[in-house]
Design a protein around this motif. Structure first.
Motif, PDB file in Angstrom:
ATOM      1  N   ASN A  86       0.782  -1.295   0.050  1.00 55.33           N
ATOM      2  CA  ASN A  86      -0.009   0.078   0.093  1.00 55.33           C
ATOM      3  C   ASN A  86       0.872   1.400  -0.108  1.00 55.33           C
ATOM      4  O   ASN A  86       0.257   2.307   0.182  1.00 55.33           O
ATOM      5  CB  ASN A  86      -1.008   0.040   1.110  1.00 55.33           C
ATOM      6  CG  ASN A  86      -2.002  -1.050   1.123  1.00 55.33           C
ATOM      7  OD1 ASN A  86      -2.372  -1.458   0.225  1.00 55.33           O
ATOM      8  ND2 ASN A  86      -2.122  -1.940   2.322  1.00 55.33           N
ATOM      9  N   CYS A  87       2.198   1.023  -0.217  1.00 51.80           N
ATOM     10  CA  CYS A  87       3.195   2.367  -0.118  1.00 51.80           C
ATOM     11  C   CYS A  87       3.797   2.641  -1.384  1.00 51.80           C
ATOM     12  O   CYS A  87       3.880   1.902  -2.255  1.00 51.80           O
ATOM     13  CB  CYS A  87       4.206   1.850   0.832  1.00 51.80           C
ATOM     14  SG  CYS A  87       5.407   3.298   0.997  1.00 51.80           S
ATOM     15  N   THR A  88       3.760   4.060  -1.638  1.00 50.05           N
ATOM     16  CA  THR A  88       4.154   4.527  -2.778  1.00 50.05           C
ATOM     17  C   THR A  88       5.408   5.197  -2.772  1.00 50.05           C
ATOM     18  O   THR A  88       5.986   5.726  -3.604  1.00 50.05           O
ATOM     19  CB  THR A  88       3.109   5.828  -3.225  1.00 50.05           C
ATOM     20  OG1 THR A  88       3.209   6.818  -2.205  1.00 50.05           O
ATOM     21  CG2 THR A  88       1.838   5.189  -3.502  1.00 50.05           C
ATOM     22  N   CYS A  89       6.194   4.941  -1.855  1.00 48.86           N
ATOM     23  CA  CYS A  89       7.745   5.437  -1.625  1.00 48.86           C
ATOM     24  C   CYS A  89       8.617   4.621  -2.709  1.00 48.86           C
ATOM     25  O   CYS A  89       8.145   3.790  -3.110  1.00 48.86           O
ATOM     26  CB  CYS A  89       8.236   5.167   0.022  1.00 48.86           C
ATOM     27  SG  CYS A  89       9.153   3.588   0.120  1.00 48.86           S
ATOM     28  N   TYR A  90       9.616   5.261  -2.693  1.00 52.12           N
ATOM     29  CA  TYR A  90      10.816   4.937  -3.884  1.00 52.12           C
ATOM     30  C   TYR A  90      11.153   3.608  -3.354  1.00 52.12           C
ATOM     31  O   TYR A  90      11.308   2.873  -4.281  1.00 52.12           O
ATOM     32  CB  TYR A  90      12.003   5.905  -3.592  1.00 52.12           C
ATOM     33  CG  TYR A  90      13.106   5.511  -4.617  1.00 52.12           C
ATOM     34  CD1 TYR A  90      13.083   5.858  -5.799  1.00 52.12           C
ATOM     35  CD2 TYR A  90      14.227   4.813  -3.915  1.00 52.12           C
ATOM     36  CE1 TYR A  90      14.176   5.586  -6.658  1.00 52.12           C
ATOM     37  CE2 TYR A  90      15.332   4.503  -4.950  1.00 52.12           C
ATOM     38  CZ  TYR A  90      15.069   4.815  -6.136  1.00 52.12           C
ATOM     39  OH  TYR A  90      16.253   4.383  -7.057  1.00 52.12           O
ATOM     40  N   THR A  91      11.400   3.183  -2.202  1.00 47.91           N
ATOM     41  CA  THR A  91      11.846   1.934  -1.804  1.00 47.91           C
ATOM     42  C   THR A  91      10.752   0.772  -2.421  1.00 47.91           C
ATOM     43  O   THR A  91      11.047  -0.407  -3.052  1.00 47.91           O
ATOM     44  CB  THR A  91      12.102   1.497  -0.360  1.00 47.91           C
ATOM     45  OG1 THR A  91      13.094   2.690   0.016  1.00 47.91           O
ATOM     46  CG2 THR A  91      12.466   0.349   0.161  1.00 47.91           C
ATOM     47  N   CYS A  92       9.516   1.136  -1.995  1.00 53.73           N
ATOM     48  CA  CYS A  92       8.558   0.053  -2.367  1.00 53.73           C
ATOM     49  C   CYS A  92       8.341   0.159  -3.848  1.00 53.73           C
ATOM     50  O   CYS A  92       7.579  -1.071  -4.271  1.00 53.73           O
ATOM     51  CB  CYS A  92       7.281   0.472  -1.643  1.00 53.73           C
ATOM     52  SG  CYS A  92       7.330   0.067   0.134  1.00 53.73           S
ATOM     53  N   ARG A  93       8.398   1.120  -4.433  1.00 53.75           N
ATOM     54  CA  ARG A  93       8.102   1.124  -5.928  1.00 53.75           C
ATOM     55  C   ARG A  93       9.313   0.529  -6.693  1.00 53.75           C
ATOM     56  O   ARG A  93       9.060   0.021  -7.810  1.00 53.75           O
ATOM     57  CB  ARG A  93       7.926   2.485  -6.696  1.00 53.75           C
ATOM     58  CG  ARG A  93       6.765   3.148  -6.194  1.00 53.75           C
ATOM     59  CD  ARG A  93       6.339   4.737  -6.775  1.00 53.75           C
ATOM     60  NE  ARG A  93       7.259   5.503  -6.457  1.00 53.75           N
ATOM     61  CZ  ARG A  93       8.131   6.171  -6.717  1.00 53.75           C
ATOM     62  NH1 ARG A  93       8.361   6.055  -8.073  1.00 53.75           N
ATOM     63  NH2 ARG A  93       8.836   7.135  -5.979  1.00 53.75           N
ATOM     64  N   TYR A 117      14.108   5.069   4.549  1.00 49.70           N
ATOM     65  CA  TYR A 117      13.239   6.117   3.407  1.00 49.70           C
ATOM     66  C   TYR A 117      12.099   5.547   3.686  1.00 49.70           C
ATOM     67  O   TYR A 117      10.987   6.336   3.670  1.00 49.70           O
ATOM     68  CB  TYR A 117      14.002   5.772   2.250  1.00 49.70           C
ATOM     69  CG  TYR A 117      13.222   6.704   1.119  1.00 49.70           C
ATOM     70  CD1 TYR A 117      14.061   7.805   0.981  1.00 49.70           C
ATOM     71  CD2 TYR A 117      12.388   6.397   0.486  1.00 49.70           C
ATOM     72  CE1 TYR A 117      13.333   8.883   0.072  1.00 49.70           C
ATOM     73  CE2 TYR A 117      11.491   7.274  -0.335  1.00 49.70           C
ATOM     74  CZ  TYR A 117      12.280   8.529  -0.675  1.00 49.70           C
ATOM     75  OH  TYR A 117      11.791   9.429  -1.598  1.00 49.70           O
ATOM     76  N   HIS A 118      11.522   4.221   3.549  1.00 51.59           N
ATOM     77  CA  HIS A 118      10.253   3.563   3.560  1.00 51.59           C
ATOM     78  C   HIS A 118       9.640   4.035   4.795  1.00 51.59           C
ATOM     79  O   HIS A 118       8.434   4.579   4.994  1.00 51.59           O
ATOM     80  CB  HIS A 118      10.285   2.198   3.447  1.00 51.59           C
ATOM     81  CG  HIS A 118       8.801   1.543   3.875  1.00 51.59           C
ATOM     82  ND1 HIS A 118       7.582   1.736   3.190  1.00 51.59           N
ATOM     83  CD2 HIS A 118       8.688   1.069   5.062  1.00 51.59           C
ATOM     84  CE1 HIS A 118       6.841   1.138   3.870  1.00 51.59           C
ATOM     85  NE2 HIS A 118       7.090   0.954   4.933  1.00 51.59           N
ATOM     86  N   ASN A 119      10.295   3.982   6.028  1.00 49.04           N
ATOM     87  CA  ASN A 119       9.772   4.441   7.357  1.00 49.04           C
ATOM     88  C   ASN A 119       9.391   5.606   7.568  1.00 49.04           C
ATOM     89  O   ASN A 119       8.288   6.029   8.167  1.00 49.04           O
ATOM     90  CB  ASN A 119      10.736   3.777   8.551  1.00 49.04           C
ATOM     91  CG  ASN A 119      10.687   2.128   8.796  1.00 49.04           C
ATOM     92  OD1 ASN A 119       9.891   1.702   8.127  1.00 49.04           O
ATOM     93  ND2 ASN A 119      11.762   1.899   9.517  1.00 49.04           N
TER      94      ASN A 119
HETATM   95 ZN   LIG Z   1       7.675   2.119   1.239  1.00 44.69          ZN
END
Ligand SMILES: [Zn+2]
Length: 154
Positions: A86-93, A117-119
């Motif tokens: 459910n996350c849109t951050c750089y790490t998750c993408r 970064y994600h946190n």
């Molecule tokens: Zn993330």
């Protein structure tokens, strides 16, 4: 906040509120778990600062919308999902759990940076949700929903 049980912290916030001038910003240092932030906001705290997102990120603990993840665990060795779907951050993408686990297990410093970064993104989203719910007059419902969903202390 740092070190004492959250019940003591909450009592101290209430005591301090009685002597601080009304209408002034309240700051709480060292309060980092989402459930503690929500409680402190309900007691009137406005600002927070805590090492938790980056300290835990550096050691491989990720805050997610489905609870915490210890990315070094062997169960993620072949997991091609992002840290948080459910996350849109750089790490998750850009990275899978398996790759992040590999980075940690090989001692690559990038691992801690990516999870940190994600946190940070996770906490930015939490705070945005708090601000939005306050402006909409639905903070009590938001707090209840999030509190029932998360328990990061265990
Ligand atoms: Zn993330």
């Amino acid at each position: 906040m740092i070190g004492e049980p959250s019940e003591v912290t909450n009592e101290m916030i209430q005591e301090v509120n009685e002597v601080l001038p009304t209408g002034k910003v309240r700051y709480l240092m060292g309060c980092g778990y989402p459930e503690d932030i929500l409680e402190a906001v309900s007691l009137g705290v406005d600002l927070f600062d805590c090492v938790l997102p980056t300290r835990n990120g550096r050691t491989g603990m990720a805050f997610t919308t489905k609870g915490k993840i210890i990315i070094k665990a062997s169960m993620y060795a072949k997991d091609r999902a992002p840290l948080d779907e459910n996350c849109t951050c750089y790490t998750c993408r850009h990275f899978t759990r398996a790759y992040l686990r590999h980075l940690f297990n090989t001692g690559e410093i990038l691992a801690g940076r990516l999870v940190s970064y994600h946190n940070i993104h996770f906490f930015q989203q939490l705070m945005a949700g708090i601000r939005h719910s306050i402006s909409e007059g639905s903070f009590v419902d938001f707090k209840k929903e999030v509190s029932e969903h998360f328990n990061f202390r265990d």
